[in-house]
Design an enzyme around this catalytic site. Structure first.
Site, PDB file in Angstrom:
ATOM      1  N   ASP A   1      38.461  42.392  38.849  1.00 14.55           N
ATOM      2  CA  ASP A   1      38.007  42.910  40.137  1.00 14.55           C
ATOM      3  C   ASP A   1      39.022  43.904  40.724  1.00 14.55           C
ATOM      4  OD1 ASP A   1      36.356  43.335  42.264  1.00 14.55           O
ATOM      5  OD2 ASP A   1      36.679  41.373  43.201  1.00 14.55           O
TER       6      ASP A   1
ATOM      7  N   SER B   1      38.797  43.012  51.699  1.00 15.62           N
ATOM      8  CA  SER B   1      38.862  43.096  50.240  1.00 15.62           C
ATOM      9  C   SER B   1      39.515  44.402  49.808  1.00 15.62           C
ATOM     10  CB  SER B   1      37.451  43.007  49.644  1.00 15.62           C
ATOM     11  OG  SER B   1      36.880  41.759  49.925  1.00 15.62           O
TER      12      SER B   1
ATOM     13  N   HIS C   1      34.492  45.160  43.415  1.00 10.51           N
ATOM     14  CA  HIS C   1      33.252  44.858  44.123  1.00 10.51           C
ATOM     15  C   HIS C   1      33.082  45.728  45.365  1.00 10.51           C
ATOM     16  CE1 HIS C   1      35.922  42.044  46.472  1.00 10.51           C
ATOM     17  NE2 HIS C   1      35.085  42.411  47.476  1.00 10.51           N
TER      18      HIS C   1
END
Length: 380
Positions: free
Chosen positions: A270, A339, A236
């Site tokens: 992801d 992230s 992402h």
């Protein structure tokens, strides 16, 4: 009855022993030297005396003479002896005494043999005594050395035995020490040192700029086949660029920016695989599964703030059906921009990739186990 005058008995010549090498002749008296007549007293009635009988002269044979004797003067002639009257007035001739044996001349003394030196005998005796003493000392020395060597050999054997025992004891002690050291090192490794962990991993962590989004990426594993560096981040984080068909993003470290290509992605887990031509040190991944309560360090660039470090513990291992795999729950603080950042254990090994947090709550972060990413992308 008167008897005539009794003639004088002749005297036998005498033999005289002389020197064995010298003959001593005996000279005869001269013929005119006869025995003197003794006149008789008148009226004795005795006839005239008989005429004297001359003594024949005979040579005396030579006799052996002892060695060294000196010859004496030859014997004779002997002087006439007068007649003496016998008892009864009868004169008779008195025999001339002739020695039956001539006494041996005195022996000439021989030079005495030199006496044996007593000093030499004494020296010989001293040498014999000295040799005996030296022999005794030598034997005693040999015996003493033999006994000493035997004692030293016994002592050496004892020392060798003790040395072997000491070596074995030292080896056992060393083994025990190594075991204790290993245990201590293991405990030290388990002991959490956030500063040490952060210092080890920060040079391999980057801020990622992908379109309008920022996040975190980290180098992992050995160098890439082309000599570059492999990196992991979340899908992402690079989704905008990927979905727009782009394949290049920017990574920043210490104010320097480098291009990184998106090689592959896994939207379901992801995870995205990046690669750069710049050379960096890849982090080591953990081979053991994390355990609840294990201390961790999270490194990232929340809100674009690079080299941010937070600490916490593993809260639990969660199964997430939507993510199609297990998730690591931890309580370290994370924010947007963390992230794709690494979750590190106390041994400076990567155990997971930070992916999200529950909104509206604190201390509820999630990470993808690093083992899943390594299975999908063979770069660890």
């Amino acid at each position: 009855m008167t008897t005539g005058p009794e003639p004088a008995a002749p005297v036998a010549p005498a033999t005289v022993p002389v020197h064995p090498q010298v003959a001593v002749p005996v000279q005869a008296a001269p013929v005119d030297q006869r025995m003197p007549q003794v006149p008789m007293p008148p009226g004795s009635g005795h006839p005239a005396p008989a005429q004297p009988v001359p003594v024949p002269a005979q040579p005396i044979p030579a006799q052996p003479q002892p060695y060294g004797a000196v010859p004496t003067q030859p014997l004779g002639p002997f002087p006439p002896r007068p007649l003496t009257a016998a008892p009864g007035g009868v004169p008779h001739a008195v025999p001339i005494p002739v020695p039956s044996a001539i006494p041996a001349p005195p022996a000439v003394p021989m030079p005495p043999a030199p006496p044996r030196s007593r000093g030499g005998l004494r020296r010989l005796a001293r040498w014999d005594v000295l040799t005996s003493i030296l022999t005794v000392l030598l034997v005693a020395t040999v015996v003493w050395q033999s006994v000493t060597i035997a004692g030293l050999s016994s002592d050496l054997d004892g020392l060798r035995s003790r040395l072997d025992a000491d070596r074995q004891a030292a080896a056992q002690a060393q083994q025990a020490a190594d075991t204790r050291i290993g245990a201590l090192e293991k405990k030290a490794g388990e002991a959490f040192d956030a500063e040490h962990v952060a210092a080890a991993v920060l040079p391999s962590v980057f801020r990622v700029e992908a379109g309008d989004y920022t996040g975190t990426a980290f180098a992992v594993g050995p160098a890439a086949a082309g000599g570059g560096t492999n990196l992991f981040t979340n899908f992402h984080v690079v989704a905008q660029v990927w979905n727009q068909g782009g394949r290049t993003v920017k990574i920043t470290r210490d104010g320097q920016r480098f291009d990184a290509k998106i090689l592959a992605v896994n939207k379901l887990r992801d995870v995205a695989h990046l690669q750069t031509t710049a050379k960096f040190t890849g982090l080591t991944v953990a081979t053991e599964t994390v355990r609840p309560g294990q201390q961790i360090v999270v490194v990232g660039a929340p809100l674009g703030l690079t080299d941010t470090v937070t600490t916490g513990v593993v809260s639990a291992l969660r199964e997430d059906e939507d993510e199609a795999g297990p998730m690591i729950q931890f309580d370290a603080a994370i924010n947007p921009g963390n992230s794709g950042g690494p979750v590190i254990n106390g041994s400076s090994q990567v155990v997971g990739i930070a992916v999200a947090k529950y909104t509206g709550a604190e201390g509820l972060g999630l990470a993808i186990p690093i083992a899943d990413a390594c299975k999908q992308f063979k770069v660890c």
